[in-house]
Write a protein that holds these residues in place. Structure first.
Motif, mmCIF file in Angstrom:
data_model
loop_
_atom_site.group_PDB
_atom_site.id
_atom_site.type_symbol
_atom_site.label_atom_id
_atom_site.label_comp_id
_atom_site.label_asym_id
_atom_site.label_seq_id
_atom_site.Cartn_x
_atom_site.Cartn_y
_atom_site.Cartn_z
ATOM 1 N N TYR A 72 -8.021 12.964 0.991
ATOM 2 C CA TYR A 72 -7.678 12.656 2.362
ATOM 3 C C TYR A 72 -7.837 13.697 3.458
ATOM 4 O O TYR A 72 -7.486 13.407 4.439
ATOM 5 N N TYR B 27 -2.854 4.794 -3.413
ATOM 6 C CA TYR B 27 -3.968 5.912 -2.991
ATOM 7 C C TYR B 27 -3.460 7.204 -3.173
ATOM 8 O O TYR B 27 -2.581 7.610 -2.365
ATOM 9 N N ALA B 28 -3.782 8.067 -3.925
ATOM 10 C CA ALA B 28 -3.409 9.235 -4.329
ATOM 11 C C ALA B 28 -4.462 10.144 -4.050
ATOM 12 O O ALA B 28 -5.424 10.140 -4.403
ATOM 13 N N ASP B 29 -4.107 11.637 -3.751
ATOM 14 C CA ASP B 29 -4.766 12.623 -3.725
ATOM 15 C C ASP B 29 -5.455 12.803 -4.994
ATOM 16 O O ASP B 29 -4.605 12.921 -6.154
ATOM 17 N N TYR C 272 4.031 7.677 1.299
ATOM 18 C CA TYR C 272 4.086 6.703 2.350
ATOM 19 C C TYR C 272 3.711 5.330 1.872
ATOM 20 O O TYR C 272 2.958 4.800 1.204
ATOM 21 N N ASP D 93 -0.067 11.892 -0.613
ATOM 22 C CA ASP D 93 -0.847 13.240 -0.455
ATOM 23 C C ASP D 93 -0.597 14.406 -1.348
ATOM 24 O O ASP D 93 0.055 14.177 -2.228
ATOM 25 N N ASN E 121 0.853 -0.988 0.010
ATOM 26 C CA ASN E 121 0.115 -0.083 -0.085
ATOM 27 C C ASN E 121 0.976 1.161 0.043
ATOM 28 O O ASN E 121 1.756 1.375 0.806
ATOM 29 N N ILE F 10 -8.391 3.063 4.778
ATOM 30 C CA ILE F 10 -8.645 3.477 3.543
ATOM 31 C C ILE F 10 -9.267 2.353 2.812
ATOM 32 O O ILE F 10 -10.319 2.436 2.190
ATOM 33 N N PHE G 89 0.673 5.482 -0.177
ATOM 34 C CA PHE G 89 -0.242 6.571 0.032
ATOM 35 C C PHE G 89 0.376 7.822 -0.630
ATOM 36 O O PHE G 89 1.820 8.116 -0.088
ATOM 37 N N TRP H 195 -3.300 3.255 8.872
ATOM 38 C CA TRP H 195 -4.217 3.981 7.852
ATOM 39 C C TRP H 195 -4.541 3.310 6.596
ATOM 40 O O TRP H 195 -5.674 3.337 6.034
ATOM 41 N N GLN H 196 -3.865 2.334 6.184
ATOM 42 C CA GLN H 196 -4.266 1.071 5.125
ATOM 43 C C GLN H 196 -5.577 0.624 5.589
ATOM 44 O O GLN H 196 -6.554 0.289 4.571
ATOM 45 N N LEU I 129 -3.355 10.035 8.908
ATOM 46 C CA LEU I 129 -1.931 9.248 8.445
ATOM 47 C C LEU I 129 -1.002 8.989 9.585
ATOM 48 O O LEU I 129 -0.152 8.213 9.611
#
Length: 131
Positions: free
Chosen positions: A107, A72-74, A37, A31, A27, A121, A29, A117-118, A112
């Motif tokens: 987000y 997972y992206a903003d 991350y 932001d 995973n 999500i 992420f 956090w995974q 975070l």
């Protein structure tokens, strides 16, 4: 004696093959400020390849036969930046069968600082975007 050895090796092969059917999920992420991350670790783009390899090399050899990257992206990031991240991830595992799922999200409500956090999500039941 030959008849006992052949079934043993066949059953050993089947058990090894059967256990290596799981996918290992990584995973990532990103932001809006382009902070990356990798699982719980904050990394820079220049460290992503090395840290991804380190994470993958720690896994058991026979447990996984494929790899799934969840990015997972903003939603306000440029697609090119997400593609650059994906390229670094794929370079880490060129010999493995892998797949990338990309998710765009806001987000603001995601904490975070928490180590899990995974899970937060994943509880959102998101659908991956189609390339």
């Amino acid at each position: 004696m030959k008849f006992k050895i052949i079934p043993f090796f066949f059953s050993l092969f089947v058990s090894i093959f059967a256990t290596a059917q799981e996918a290992f999920e990584v995973n990532i992420f990103v932001d809006a400020e382009k902070n990356i991350y990798l699982e719980e670790q904050k990394v820079r783009m220049s460290e992503l390849l090395k840290e991804t390899k380190a994470l993958l090399y720690k896994q058991p050899a026979l447990k996984y036969n494929r790899l799934v990257y969840n990015i997972y992206a903003d939603k306000n990031l440029k697609h090119g930046f997400v593609m650059d991240i994906n390229h670094q991830l794929l370079r880490a595992t060129e010999a493995l069968k892998s797949k990338t799922n990309k998710y765009l999200l806001e987000y603001k409500n995601l904490d975070l600082d928490k180590a899990n956090w995974q899970f937060e999500i994943k509880s959102l039941k998101l659908d991956a975007i189609k390339d």
